[in-house]
Scaffold this motif. Structure first.
Motif, PDB file in Angstrom:
ATOM      1  N   ILE A   1       6.518   2.582  -4.638  1.00 48.04           N
ATOM      2  CA  ILE A   1       6.861   2.595  -6.068  1.00 48.04           C
ATOM      3  C   ILE A   1       7.702   3.811  -6.408  1.00 48.04           C
ATOM      4  O   ILE A   1       8.726   3.715  -7.096  1.00 48.04           O
ATOM      5  CB  ILE A   1       5.582   2.560  -6.925  1.00 48.04           C
ATOM      6  N   GLU A   2       7.281   4.970  -5.922  1.00 49.94           N
ATOM      7  CA  GLU A   2       7.995   6.203  -6.256  1.00 49.94           C
ATOM      8  C   GLU A   2       9.414   6.233  -5.675  1.00 49.94           C
ATOM      9  O   GLU A   2      10.294   6.925  -6.187  1.00 49.94           O
ATOM     10  CB  GLU A   2       7.209   7.420  -5.756  1.00 49.94           C
ATOM     11  N   SER A   3       9.659   5.469  -4.625  1.00 45.65           N
ATOM     12  CA  SER A   3      10.989   5.470  -3.994  1.00 45.65           C
ATOM     13  C   SER A   3      11.974   4.548  -4.708  1.00 45.65           C
ATOM     14  O   SER A   3      13.165   4.534  -4.368  1.00 45.65           O
ATOM     15  CB  SER A   3      10.875   5.058  -2.524  1.00 45.65           C
TER      16      SER A   3
ATOM     17  N   VAL B   1       3.787 -10.457   0.863  1.00 44.09           N
ATOM     18  CA  VAL B   1       3.115 -10.897  -0.358  1.00 44.09           C
ATOM     19  C   VAL B   1       3.767 -10.187  -1.540  1.00 44.09           C
ATOM     20  O   VAL B   1       4.263  -9.074  -1.403  1.00 44.09           O
ATOM     21  CB  VAL B   1       1.600 -10.581  -0.336  1.00 44.09           C
ATOM     22  N   PRO B   2       3.784 -10.838  -2.715  1.00 46.67           N
ATOM     23  CA  PRO B   2       4.371 -10.174  -3.884  1.00 46.67           C
ATOM     24  C   PRO B   2       3.476  -9.067  -4.409  1.00 46.67           C
ATOM     25  O   PRO B   2       2.268  -9.051  -4.159  1.00 46.67           O
ATOM     26  CB  PRO B   2       4.489 -11.318  -4.902  1.00 46.67           C
ATOM     27  N   ALA B   3       4.084  -8.132  -5.122  1.00 46.79           N
ATOM     28  CA  ALA B   3       3.328  -7.064  -5.764  1.00 46.79           C
ATOM     29  C   ALA B   3       3.025  -7.456  -7.202  1.00 46.79           C
ATOM     30  O   ALA B   3       3.817  -8.129  -7.858  1.00 46.79           O
ATOM     31  CB  ALA B   3       4.117  -5.758  -5.728  1.00 46.79           C
TER      32      ALA B   3
ATOM     33  N   SER C   1       0.759   4.130   0.863  1.00 49.08           N
ATOM     34  CA  SER C   1       2.044   3.500   1.194  1.00 49.08           C
ATOM     35  C   SER C   1       2.592   2.718   0.003  1.00 49.08           C
ATOM     36  O   SER C   1       3.814   2.692  -0.217  1.00 49.08           O
ATOM     37  CB  SER C   1       1.888   2.578   2.409  1.00 49.08           C
ATOM     38  N   ASP C   2       1.715   2.091  -0.775  1.00 52.98           N
ATOM     39  CA  ASP C   2       2.164   1.360  -1.956  1.00 52.98           C
ATOM     40  C   ASP C   2       2.668   2.325  -3.024  1.00 52.98           C
ATOM     41  O   ASP C   2       3.696   2.076  -3.667  1.00 52.98           O
ATOM     42  CB  ASP C   2       1.023   0.504  -2.500  1.00 52.98           C
ATOM     43  N   ILE C   3       1.955   3.425  -3.213  1.00 48.15           N
ATOM     44  CA  ILE C   3       2.400   4.430  -4.181  1.00 48.15           C
ATOM     45  C   ILE C   3       3.749   4.999  -3.774  1.00 48.15           C
ATOM     46  O   ILE C   3       4.656   5.171  -4.610  1.00 48.15           O
ATOM     47  CB  ILE C   3       1.353   5.564  -4.301  1.00 48.15           C
TER      48      ILE C   3
ATOM     49  N   LYS D   1      -7.931  -3.864   8.711  1.00 48.60           N
ATOM     50  CA  LYS D   1      -8.615  -2.615   9.041  1.00 48.60           C
ATOM     51  C   LYS D   1      -9.277  -1.958   7.832  1.00 48.60           C
ATOM     52  O   LYS D   1     -10.028  -0.997   7.981  1.00 48.60           O
ATOM     53  CB  LYS D   1      -7.622  -1.644   9.687  1.00 48.60           C
ATOM     54  N   ASN D   2      -8.949  -2.432   6.634  1.00 49.41           N
ATOM     55  CA  ASN D   2      -9.543  -1.880   5.418  1.00 49.41           C
ATOM     56  C   ASN D   2      -9.527  -2.957   4.345  1.00 49.41           C
ATOM     57  O   ASN D   2      -8.982  -4.055   4.542  1.00 49.41           O
ATOM     58  CB  ASN D   2      -8.791  -0.624   4.955  1.00 49.41           C
ATOM     59  N   LEU D   3     -10.125  -2.667   3.188  1.00 52.25           N
ATOM     60  CA  LEU D   3     -10.281  -3.683   2.155  1.00 52.25           C
ATOM     61  C   LEU D   3      -8.958  -4.059   1.493  1.00 52.25           C
ATOM     62  O   LEU D   3      -8.799  -5.193   1.025  1.00 52.25           O
ATOM     63  CB  LEU D   3     -11.282  -3.203   1.101  1.00 52.25           C
ATOM     64  N   LEU D   4      -7.995  -3.141   1.453  1.00 53.06           N
ATOM     65  CA  LEU D   4      -6.677  -3.509   0.923  1.00 53.06           C
ATOM     66  C   LEU D   4      -5.978  -4.472   1.867  1.00 53.06           C
ATOM     67  O   LEU D   4      -5.272  -5.384   1.426  1.00 53.06           O
ATOM     68  CB  LEU D   4      -5.818  -2.267   0.662  1.00 53.06           C
ATOM     69  N   ASP D   5      -6.183  -4.280   3.167  1.00 53.12           N
ATOM     70  CA  ASP D   5      -5.669  -5.251   4.136  1.00 53.12           C
ATOM     71  C   ASP D   5      -6.277  -6.627   3.894  1.00 53.12           C
ATOM     72  O   ASP D   5      -5.604  -7.651   4.008  1.00 53.12           O
ATOM     73  CB  ASP D   5      -6.007  -4.809   5.570  1.00 53.12           C
ATOM     74  N   VAL D   6      -7.583  -6.652   3.611  1.00 52.25           N
ATOM     75  CA  VAL D   6      -8.260  -7.923   3.338  1.00 52.25           C
ATOM     76  C   VAL D   6      -7.618  -8.613   2.140  1.00 52.25           C
ATOM     77  O   VAL D   6      -7.318  -9.816   2.180  1.00 52.25           O
ATOM     78  CB  VAL D   6      -9.768  -7.699   3.093  1.00 52.25           C
ATOM     79  N   ASN D   7      -7.389  -7.863   1.053  1.00 53.10           N
ATOM     80  CA  ASN D   7      -6.766  -8.455  -0.131  1.00 53.10           C
ATOM     81  C   ASN D   7      -5.400  -9.051   0.197  1.00 53.10           C
ATOM     82  O   ASN D   7      -5.060 -10.160  -0.232  1.00 53.10           O
ATOM     83  CB  ASN D   7      -6.608  -7.396  -1.219  1.00 53.10           C
TER      84      ASN D   7
END
Length: 709
Positions: free
Chosen positions: A172-174, A190-192, A167-169, A479-485
């Motif tokens: 960016i591509e959009s 949150v900021p990117a 979803s992040d990729i 639900k995943n480690l990116l969510d945790v971050n």
């Protein structure tokens, strides 16, 4: 914790590297790990590097500008000894540690293994046992266990696959316009990660208040000096990064042409900005703190940043209210303002995609993790993989240091240990007071200021009396480690916004930390419980062993208060000059001798030590040794041999040639064998203990010794 912890930044070329990586089949459970040897299989060159000139380890006959011949670095695994071992007269590091070095090297290592790793592996076992066993409910245990189990659950991670990053990729591509890029960087919740980031730290001018610093991005090659001339390490890192990005992008269905296009764009962007980012050597210079202490108003920041939306980001997250704004690197901010335009939009998009591939290697599925391990192998020269429990513990340390610290302190800290360490700190401070009172090169006004600083050192030993609560961290929806971050970053931003203009809150170093530190901005010495294990400290150590172990560590950290960096800060941790011009000249002349001596030491053919990089740590080592030897004089039957051997044992290390190269080029600490040999050869007690005479390789004439204090 600070703002950048939860954004997997490229602050250095080697990210998320695990220094002790036993092969998974060798240690599949916590119970097995204590019997697991340190593993090294000689690494096949996964990504061969073309070097202009091959580097070779020097022999003991190569001449050195001062101090006789150099010492062979016997810690390097693939070196060829000129002879089996060395005497105390020729190479004290080798003479004291050869048995250990040979024993460990016979098993081998992943990339390096030292006594910090040795103690850390035992601490990690204790942490894993805490996280595996659910005795009673606590919020700290609940969130730490949740993340720990998420890291270990490869079935679920493989089932989820690459979706968390996709979803992040796609976002960016959009991006089609610069306004779209603004919105992406500012983010929704949150900021990117972008070209610059805010970070909350104590104000250098008034350490009791916070300043919001606007920091440059990290670079994929680490040191910005690599963009002027690639070193062997830079070439190796670039090849490894390029391969990792390409393999990750192929997992995301990019074709070869798209991969090459994005890599080229990433390097165009980095080369455009790297020249304005301070190099590692520049950051080690004595004037660095003055150079980065650049306060600005919000309006000035808005003007300097041009189109880059850093002020809009601060406003969205309630950070623009900061009373103190600092831009450590004004030239970089101006360069970003000039670069951030429609003409460079596609390069920025492509760079962000490439960055996301590197940033998230270890947070996705097993395929991505394999790429991470291969990358690390190529940079540091190891083969191997880590057991799941070990990976999980290391990740929880990075993500939840506060809650995990509470768990360790409750289980493994005690008042007797705390009082013993506080007693040693008191003895060391007593020595330093006498030393400063009698230091011949200091004037009376400067002596008074130095003693005032010493008298006001804040002591943090073992564990806090009242642990901080972390109940506001909520991870139940992750639900995943990116969510945790993202959840942790969201929490961190809210926490920063709440305390941004209040008094500085001083967090303790996590109790499980196998290290110690001196904090410039609050004049504190921090000796966490984690380092009070192994060769560093045991309750039943003799007096000599305690001085050679934790005593040296404590005195080293206190000396940092008076090294080339610490001497710029006063008793409150404020950057304030308390030196007369004459005293400062005398101090700088002494420090320059340290720089010159280290510069003269050859590690590889064509690679010398970097004295500018190593000077502060070298000064701290020698100051600590002088302190311990002065304390030793009070004991009539002091066993100097036992003391020196204990000190030498602290820096036992074995590492690959590649990792030695990384250390020599990037680490502020001298290489382990130099932390021993250069330090001890400054002191008469060492010469008397081992009958060192002129002509011995450990001999250094009195006129060429480099003590600062």
């Amino acid at each position: 914790m600070n703002f950048l912890n939860f954004k997997i930044k490229l602050l250095m070329a080697v990210v998320c590297l695990l220094s002790f990586l036993p092969v998974q089949s060798q240690a599949t459970s916590i119970n097995d790990v204590k019997n697991t040897p340190v593993i090294l299989e000689k690494a096949e060159e996964v990504l061969p590097v073309e070097e202009e000139e091959p580097q070779k380890y020097i022999g003991v006959t190569t001449p050195l500008a001062a101090g006789g011949n150099p010492w062979l670095d016997v810690s390097v695994i693939d070196k060829k000894h000129d002879r089996k071992s060395f005497s105390a007269k020729d190479n004290y590091y080798s003479a004291s540690n050869d048995y250990w070095l040979g024993d460990v090297a016979s098993y081998g290592i992943s990339s390096k293994y030292d006594m910090f790793d040795d103690v850390n592996s035992n601490v990690d076992v204790k942490l894993a046992q805490l996280l595996e066993e659910r005795v009673v409910f606590s919020h700290d245990l609940d969130i730490c266990q949740k993340v720990y189990n998420m890291v270990k659950n490869w079935n679920r991670r493989d089932k989820i696959g690459l979706a968390p990053l996709q979803s992040d990729i796609d976002a960016i591509e959009s991006i089609q316009t610069l306004a779209d890029m603004d919105q992406y960087l500012i983010g929704v919740e949150v900021p990117a990660s972008g070209l610059m980031e805010p970070d909350l730290q104590p104000d250098l001018n008034n350490s009791g208040e916070y300043a919001l610093n606007i920091l440059p991005m990290g670079l994929t090659l680490g040191d910005s000096a690599e963009y002027t001339k690639l070193t062997a390490l830079g070439k190796r890192t670039k090849k490894a990064n390029d391969a990792a990005i390409e393999k990750m992008m192929r997992l995301f269905k990019y074709d070869k042409e798209a991969v090459q296009k994005k890599l080229a764009a990433m390097y165009r962007l980095e080369y455009a900005l790297a020249g304005k980012i301070h190099t590692n050597e520049e950051m080690s210079k004595a004037d660095y703190f003055k150079r980065i202490n650049n306060p600005v108003t919000l309006d000035q920041l808005r003007e300097l940043a041009g189109r880059y939306p850093i002020v809009a980001l601060l406003e969205k997250y309630d950070l623009a209210k900061a009373n103190h704004l600092i831009v450590p690197n004004m030239e970089y901010l101006k360069a970003v303002a000039a670069y951030y335009n429609e003409a460079n939009l596609q390069d920025m998009k492509d760079t962000l995609v490439a960055y996301r591939m590197l940033e998230n290697l270890e947070l996705l599925n097993s395929a991505a993790n394999d790429i991470a391990m291969e990358r690390n192998m190529a940079i540091q020269g190891f083969k191997g993989n880590a057991p799941d429990w070990f990976r999980a513990v290391e990740y929880v340390k990075r993500a939840l240091p506060g809650p995990l610290s509470n768990l360790y302190a409750e289980a493994y800290c005690n008042e007797a240990m705390k009082k013993d360490i506080e007693g040693i700190i008191g003895d060391v401070c007593g020595y330093y007071k006498t030393m400063l009172e009698n230091e011949p090169f200091l004037s009376e006004p400067v002596k008074m200021e130095a003693i005032r600083k010493l008298d006001n050192i804040v002591v943090r030993a073992c564990m806090p009396d009242k642990p901080k609560k972390w109940n506001s961290i909520k991870l139940n929806k992750c639900k995943n480690l990116l969510d945790v971050n993202k959840a942790l970053l969201k929490w961190e931003i809210a926490d920063i916004a709440q305390k941004i203009n209040g008094p500085v809150e001083r967090d303790w170093t996590p109790s499980y930390t196998v290290n110690a530190n001196y904090q410039l901005t609050d004049n504190s010495i921090n000796i966490p419980a984690g380092i009070l294990n192994g060769v560093f400290y045991q309750n039943d150590f003799t007096y000599e062993e305690k001085l050679g172990g934790i005593g040296m560590i404590i005195a080293h950290e206190i000396t940092h208060g008076f090294d080339t960096n610490g001497s710029q800060f006063n008793e409150n941790g404020d950057m304030k000059n308390w030196w007369t011009p004459e005293d400062k000249v005398a101090f700088d002349q002494k420090a320059q001798k340290v720089i010159d001596y280290y510069n003269s030491i050859t590690v590889y053919d064509g690679l010398n030590c970097n004295g500018e990089l190593n000077k502060a740590e070298a000064i701290a080592d020698m100051g600590a040794m002088k302190c311990m030897l002065s304390m030793a004089k009070k004991k009539s039957d002091f066993d100097y041999d036992k003391f020196f051997k204990q000190y030498a044992s602290l820096w036992r290390a074995v590492y690959t040639k590649e990792y030695g190269d990384v250390l020599a080029r990037t680490d502020a600490h001298p290489l382990p064998y130099l932390r021993v040999n250069v330090c001890v050869q400054q002191f008469d007690e060492f010469y008397a203990t081992y009958n060192i005479k002129e002509g011995d390789k450990m001999f250094l004439p009195q006129s060429e010794r480099i003590l600062v204090w």
